[in-house]
Design a protein around this motif. Structure first.
Motif, PDB file in Angstrom:
ATOM      1  N   ALA A  31      37.427 -66.612 -97.641  1.00  0.00           N
ATOM      2  CA  ALA A  31      38.292 -67.695 -97.143  1.00  0.00           C
ATOM      3  C   ALA A  31      38.707 -67.488 -95.691  1.00  0.00           C
ATOM      4  O   ALA A  31      39.419 -68.319 -95.122  1.00  0.00           O
ATOM      5  CB  ALA A  31      39.535 -67.803 -98.024  1.00  0.00           C
TER       6      ALA A  31
ATOM      7  N   ARG B  60      40.225 -72.799 -91.901  1.00  0.00           N
ATOM      8  CA  ARG B  60      40.866 -72.880 -93.229  1.00  0.00           C
ATOM      9  C   ARG B  60      41.587 -74.205 -93.400  1.00  0.00           C
ATOM     10  O   ARG B  60      41.481 -74.849 -94.449  1.00  0.00           O
ATOM     11  CB  ARG B  60      41.860 -71.718 -93.412  1.00  0.00           C
ATOM     12  CG  ARG B  60      41.198 -70.374 -93.585  1.00  0.00           C
ATOM     13  CD  ARG B  60      42.182 -69.341 -94.130  1.00  0.00           C
ATOM     14  NE  ARG B  60      43.343 -69.141 -93.269  1.00  0.00           N
ATOM     15  CZ  ARG B  60      43.387 -68.272 -92.270  1.00  0.00           C
ATOM     16  NH1 ARG B  60      42.330 -67.532 -91.974  1.00  0.00           N
ATOM     17  NH2 ARG B  60      44.486 -68.120 -91.555  1.00  0.00           N
TER      18      ARG B  60
ATOM     19  N   PHE C  94      43.441 -72.908-100.855  1.00  0.00           N
ATOM     20  CA  PHE C  94      43.624 -71.585-101.464  1.00  0.00           C
ATOM     21  C   PHE C  94      44.801 -71.647-102.427  1.00  0.00           C
ATOM     22  O   PHE C  94      45.887 -72.079-102.060  1.00  0.00           O
ATOM     23  CB  PHE C  94      43.877 -70.523-100.380  1.00  0.00           C
ATOM     24  CG  PHE C  94      43.481 -69.128-100.811  1.00  0.00           C
ATOM     25  CD1 PHE C  94      42.346 -68.511-100.293  1.00  0.00           C
ATOM     26  CD2 PHE C  94      44.242 -68.436-101.749  1.00  0.00           C
ATOM     27  CE1 PHE C  94      41.975 -67.234-100.699  1.00  0.00           C
ATOM     28  CE2 PHE C  94      43.878 -67.163-102.161  1.00  0.00           C
ATOM     29  CZ  PHE C  94      42.743 -66.554-101.630  1.00  0.00           C
TER      30      PHE C  94
END
Length: 240
Positions: free
Chosen positions: A57, A86, A92
């Motif tokens: 990530a 991101r 996430f």
């Protein structure tokens, strides 16, 4: 027909210093993930699962090797540039929810798009819609402390999806939840994957959750022990 890989991990090694010694947490990891698929990373505690997820990530840098995320080589990027990647491409979900305690559910979900400078009215509209989708339309003005664990995780999932990510990473998304609530969260993740076409990569100790994914990567002692493809169940095949 060509295969689109949204994630390509090449020769990833991650080492940490422990006193005078080097501790190798990940050792020569190689795999790629196809766009729109679901993949579980499993293995015993200490096998490097969460470390690998964070590297994929762009939350951290590997000691060695290369990670391509949505055709972007993360290696040469600065911390700020990785944060931009991101914000644009990644969702996430953390086991511990990571909600801002002083913000309401609605405000927590709005944060990623506000950071991007999106029109505030548009952001609020999207956040309300997502929270309604995850069953929290009547909890918009509640603070995290006023929500149950399952409700907090649903806020976290809505926040992860607000920027319409190409790929969602989830670290033990049901780890802190009772089995009934965990099942609800599982269904939500796979529904969002199916409806939005978002690639789902998750770390889990839950065997039944891993089995629902199209692919299971087993880590052991920092290496890939096995890489299995799952046939979709009859229920999944009907839903697709």
């Amino acid at each position: 027909m060509g295969t689109n890989h949204i994630l390509e991990v090449t020769d990833i090694t991650q080492q940490f210093r422990s006193g005078d010694q080097k501790l190798t947490v990940l050792d020569q990891i190689n795999f790629s993930v196809e766009e729109g698929t679901t993949c579980a990373i499993v293995g015993p505690s200490g096998s490097g699962k969460t470390t690998l997820l964070g590297l994929c990530a762009g939350l951290d840098r590997p000691t060695d090797g290369k990670i391509n995320l949505n055709q972007i080589d993360l290696g040469p990027l600065t911390e700020d540039q990785r944060a931009q990647v991101r914000n644009k491409h990644v969702g996430f979900v953390f086991q511990t929810f990571q909600l801002v305690p002083t913000l309401t559910a609605l405000e927590n979900v709005m944060v990623p798009l506000e950071l991007r400078g999106t029109n505030p009215k548009e952001v609020e509209h999207d956040a309300r819609e997502l929270l309604t989708e995850v069953g929290l339309g009547d909890r918009l003005q509640h603070y995290p402390a006023q929500l149950s664990g399952g409700e907090q995780q649903r806020v976290a999932i809505a926040r992860a999806f607000i920027n319409r990510p190409k790929i969602l990473f989830a670290d033990e998304p049901t780890g802190n939840l009772d089995s009934e609530t965990g099942h609800t969260i599982e269904e939500l993740l796979f529904d969002l994957n199916r409806i939005s076409g978002t690639t789902l990569v998750l770390v889990t100790h839950d065997h039944s959750l891993a089995e629902q994914c199209q692919r299971i990567i087993h880590l052991k002692n920092g290496r890939i022990h096995s890489d299995e493809r799952n046939e979709p169940s009859e229920t999944e095949a009907i839903n697709q």
